[in-house]
Design a protein around this motif. Structure first.
Motif, PDB file in Angstrom:
ATOM      1  N   PHE B  92      78.458  10.609  21.628  1.00 45.79           N
ATOM      2  CA  PHE B  92      77.207  10.316  20.926  1.00 45.79           C
ATOM      3  C   PHE B  92      76.038  10.091  21.875  1.00 45.79           C
ATOM      4  O   PHE B  92      74.907   9.987  21.446  1.00 45.79           O
ATOM      5  CB  PHE B  92      77.362   9.070  20.045  1.00 45.79           C
ATOM      6  CG  PHE B  92      78.146   9.307  18.796  1.00 45.79           C
ATOM      7  CD1 PHE B  92      78.348  10.588  18.316  1.00 45.79           C
ATOM      8  CD2 PHE B  92      78.673   8.239  18.086  1.00 45.79           C
ATOM      9  CE1 PHE B  92      79.070  10.806  17.147  1.00 45.79           C
ATOM     10  CE2 PHE B  92      79.398   8.449  16.915  1.00 45.79           C
ATOM     11  CZ  PHE B  92      79.592   9.734  16.452  1.00 45.79           C
ATOM     12  N   GLY B  93      76.310   9.948  23.166  1.00 51.00           N
ATOM     13  CA  GLY B  93      75.233   9.698  24.120  1.00 51.00           C
ATOM     14  C   GLY B  93      74.920   8.223  24.296  1.00 51.00           C
ATOM     15  O   GLY B  93      74.001   7.865  25.015  1.00 51.00           O
ATOM     16  N   THR B  94      75.705   7.366  23.616  1.00 50.45           N
ATOM     17  CA  THR B  94      75.490   5.917  23.751  1.00 50.45           C
ATOM     18  C   THR B  94      75.620   5.487  25.206  1.00 50.45           C
ATOM     19  O   THR B  94      74.803   4.735  25.727  1.00 50.45           O
ATOM     20  CB  THR B  94      76.555   5.146  22.937  1.00 50.45           C
ATOM     21  OG1 THR B  94      76.621   5.710  21.636  1.00 50.45           O
ATOM     22  CG2 THR B  94      76.229   3.684  22.852  1.00 50.45           C
ATOM     23  N   LYS B  96      75.471   7.273  28.007  1.00 55.38           N
ATOM     24  CA  LYS B  96      74.465   7.796  28.925  1.00 55.38           C
ATOM     25  C   LYS B  96      73.151   7.025  28.768  1.00 55.38           C
ATOM     26  O   LYS B  96      72.478   6.724  29.735  1.00 55.38           O
ATOM     27  CB  LYS B  96      74.243   9.285  28.665  1.00 55.38           C
ATOM     28  CG  LYS B  96      73.392   9.933  29.739  1.00 55.38           C
ATOM     29  CD  LYS B  96      73.325  11.429  29.578  1.00 55.38           C
ATOM     30  CE  LYS B  96      72.458  12.020  30.677  1.00 55.38           C
ATOM     31  NZ  LYS B  96      72.253  13.463  30.501  1.00 55.38           N
ATOM     32  N   ARG B  97      72.814   6.722  27.524  1.00 56.77           N
ATOM     33  CA  ARG B  97      71.591   5.960  27.289  1.00 56.77           C
ATOM     34  C   ARG B  97      71.669   4.596  27.975  1.00 56.77           C
ATOM     35  O   ARG B  97      70.732   4.165  28.632  1.00 56.77           O
ATOM     36  CB  ARG B  97      71.347   5.780  25.791  1.00 56.77           C
ATOM     37  CG  ARG B  97      69.920   5.325  25.490  1.00 56.77           C
ATOM     38  CD  ARG B  97      69.831   4.453  24.280  1.00 56.77           C
ATOM     39  NE  ARG B  97      70.139   5.124  23.036  1.00 56.77           N
ATOM     40  CZ  ARG B  97      69.258   5.856  22.340  1.00 56.77           C
ATOM     41  NH1 ARG B  97      68.052   6.022  22.787  1.00 56.77           N
ATOM     42  NH2 ARG B  97      69.616   6.417  21.215  1.00 56.77           N
ATOM     43  N   LEU B  98      72.818   3.943  27.831  1.00 57.22           N
ATOM     44  CA  LEU B  98      72.976   2.635  28.466  1.00 57.22           C
ATOM     45  C   LEU B  98      72.882   2.741  29.985  1.00 57.22           C
ATOM     46  O   LEU B  98      72.333   1.879  30.650  1.00 57.22           O
ATOM     47  CB  LEU B  98      74.325   2.014  28.077  1.00 57.22           C
ATOM     48  CG  LEU B  98      74.451   1.574  26.612  1.00 57.22           C
ATOM     49  CD1 LEU B  98      75.870   1.103  26.332  1.00 57.22           C
ATOM     50  CD2 LEU B  98      73.453   0.463  26.305  1.00 57.22           C
ATOM     51  N   GLU B 266      79.355   9.900  31.027  1.00 63.79           N
ATOM     52  CA  GLU B 266      78.937  11.134  30.383  1.00 63.79           C
ATOM     53  C   GLU B 266      80.130  12.036  30.234  1.00 63.79           C
ATOM     54  O   GLU B 266      81.028  12.011  31.060  1.00 63.79           O
ATOM     55  CB  GLU B 266      77.974  11.875  31.302  1.00 63.79           C
ATOM     56  CG  GLU B 266      76.544  11.629  31.060  1.00 63.79           C
ATOM     57  CD  GLU B 266      75.728  12.520  31.972  1.00 63.79           C
ATOM     58  OE1 GLU B 266      75.579  13.699  31.636  1.00 63.79           O
ATOM     59  OE2 GLU B 266      75.295  12.034  33.026  1.00 63.79           O
TER      60      GLU B 266
END
Lengths: 284, 268
Positions: B92-94, B96-98, B266
């Motif tokens: 979901f990209g959670t 990478k965002r963090l 990632e």
């Protein structure tokens, strides 16, 4: 410090393929800088090196006077000054907009106020809506809210308006300009030419791992001096001529016709024409 | 240029905030709450009803099974939950965002540990309540046994958590994670004497199971919930408490090293 990002001789290969092959860049404080390039040009790799997500093979990189490849606590202090808005994410569907934004505020040393940020991105009415109920455009606004909650000096925006309708894009562009006016420097990657034209102070075109040109949108590829194309109708034939002096040409043309010149148009190369020529693509 | 550093957030304070957020999200995912929490109870109801025989003086199969299910609860709420959830967050990209924020990596893991601890406590409480109410399970009567239970839950849950984080790199995608992780857990449960009496299993199965921590967690749980007279029916003829804790602790260290070395923010 006037230079926010400086890159020289940046290289990165995956196996035997050079994704980034000697990139030089200089981005100044308070600029909106657009990095344009087709897929696979090295855009994402370059930006991800600047964001500290990827290691480089060689070259000098300074972002906010810091080497993004540095690990550990110093990297966290540096990230406190950055805002990264990635390509579309799907997370936090079970949290409300306010919960997500106010939670992210905990990560930063001196964050903005969550309510103010939500207002700024135009999601106030959706404050208590769950992430998964948001539309694509609203979702993107939430991404931006999470990217700017830390009050960043430098904002990375990756393909920010993909999937937006025209009205939403204009509203979004206004938001980006507002952030710049508040003092942030913005590095934008996009493959929408009109977006670069509407927003960017300067544009760099990257292709095959190298920067081909850095310029203002209206000067790119010698656009300001390029030949204009004049089109008009003569009898049954639609005629066109390319000229460096279109005004003179139209003057002469008007002597040939009495009154209106049928179907007259004068067109300069669009940013898209220039860009496609630069990256070796073909029109249509 | 530099900002005021009035009250810089610490890894622990951010970790606690993450824990609160994890719990909030968990509670809102109704299907997964129901699956994680009620499925073991359903199994307990089925096994407890089918095998109602006594396996030793004063020990019914359901008592044996409840002990095994409590040990399994450690695996479900830690290993299984995290090894399925983290690949999804990666997709979901959670993550990478963090990674792009100043949040320390340790805060993310503290948040997960808080989530695991809470769900583990709920799970164990539900199993104990059902065990006492319907299957004649006796709660420990001595302080030593309660202490032993507490130590087993703390160490076992920590071990299960780090192994879940480490194993989260194995599934190739979030969608496939459940299909990769669940069979591992179920096979281990069969081998480790959760569904059958351990000493009734073939020798080779017992030997394989003895390598992994679940076998020791179930044995530890039996040492808490079954009468001490039953210890003679164990493989070594006693509870092997020291060995149990040593092996779970060894897996904790191994899992920690594995997790730290292999964790990816990632998808490749």
């Amino acid at each position: 410090m006037n230079t926010v990002i400086s890159v020289s001789g940046l290289r990165k290969s995956y196996g035997s393929t050079a994704a980034v092959n000697g990139v030089d860049l200089e981005i100044k404080k308070g600029e909106i800088f657009a990095l344009l390039g087709p897929n696979g040009a090295g855009k994402t790799t370059t930006v991800e090196i600047l964001e500290g997500f990827r290691d480089r093979d060689s070259g000098d990189v300074r972002v906010l006077d810091f080497d993004p490849a540095t690990k550990g606590h110093a990297g966290q202090l540096w990230r406190d000054r950055l805002g990264i808005v990635l390509q579309s994410t799907l997370d936090a569907g079970d949290l409300t907009v306010y919960e997500s934004v106010s939670h992210f505020a905990h990560y930063y040393d001196s964050p903005k106020d969550a309510r103010e940020v939500i207002e700024l991105v135009g999601l106030t009415e959706k404050s208590d809506a769950l992430g998964r109920t948001l539309s694509g455009g609203q979702r993107r606004r939430l991404d931006v809210a999470l990217g700017i909650i830390g009050n960043p000096e430098l904002i990375f925006l990756d393909e920010p308006t993909t999937g937006f309708d025209p009205e939403a894009r204009r509203a979004f562009w206004a938001l980006i300009k507002k952030l710049r006016d508040e003092g942030a420097t913005i590095l934008l990657t996009t493959h929408y030419l009109d977006e670069a034209e509407a927003l960017a102070d300067r544009v760099a075109v990257i292709n095959k791992g190298q920067i081909i040109e850095v310029s203002t949108p209206d000067q790119l590829g010698g656009r300001a001096n390029s030949l204009a194309t004049i089109t008009w109708r003569e009898g049954d034939v639609l005629r066109s001529e390319r000229s460096a002096h279109p005004t003179d040409f139209v003057k002469k043309l008007s002597e040939k016709f009495t009154g209106e010149i049928p179907e007259l148009s004068v067109k300069r190369a669009s940013l898209e024409d220039i860009y496609l020529e630069m990256i070796g693509g073909t029109h249509e | 240029m530099s900002k005021s550093t009035g009250k810089s957030p610490t890894a622990i304070s951010i970790g606690i905030q993450r824990g609160k957020l994890e719990i909030k999200q968990f509670m809102r995912q109704r299907e997964s709450v129901v699956f994680t929490m009620l499925f073991p109870l359903i199994l307990l109801a089925i096994f407890g009803s089918v095998f109602s025989n006594s396996i030793a003086e004063g020990v019914t199969f359901s008592q044996y099974f409840v002990a095994g299910m409590i040990a399994s609860g450690l695996v479900n709420t830690g290993f299984q939950q995290l090894a399925i959830m983290i690949p999804m967050e990666r997709d979901f990209g959670t993550l990478k965002r963090l990674r792009g924020t100043p949040m320390p990596a340790s805060s993310y893991f503290i948040g997960k540990a808080i989530l695991v601890t809470l769900s583990m406590l709920i799970q164990v409480a539900l199993l104990l309540a059902a065990g006492v109410a319907f299957f004649g399970v006796n709660l420990p009567t001595t302080a030593e046994k309660w202490l032993l239970l507490a130590a087993l839950l703390v160490l076992g849950s920590a071990c299960s958590t780090v192994l879940g984080i480490a194993f989260s790199n194995v599934p190739k995608s979030g969608r496939g994670a459940s299909a990769v992780v669940s069979p591992v857990v179920i096979v281990l449960q069969f081998f480790s004497g959760v569904f059958f009496i351990f000493t009734d299993l073939p020798q080779w199965m017992q030997q394989v199971a003895a390598v992994f921590p679940l076998k020791w967690m179930t044995q530890g749980a039996r040492s808490v919930f079954l009468p001490d007279s039953f210890a003679t029916r164990e493989v070594a003829g006693n509870w092997e408490t020291g060995r149990t804790f040593a092996i779970i602790a060894a897996w904790l260290v191994l899992g920690l090293l594995w997790a730290v070395r292999s964790f990816k923010w990632e998808r490749d």
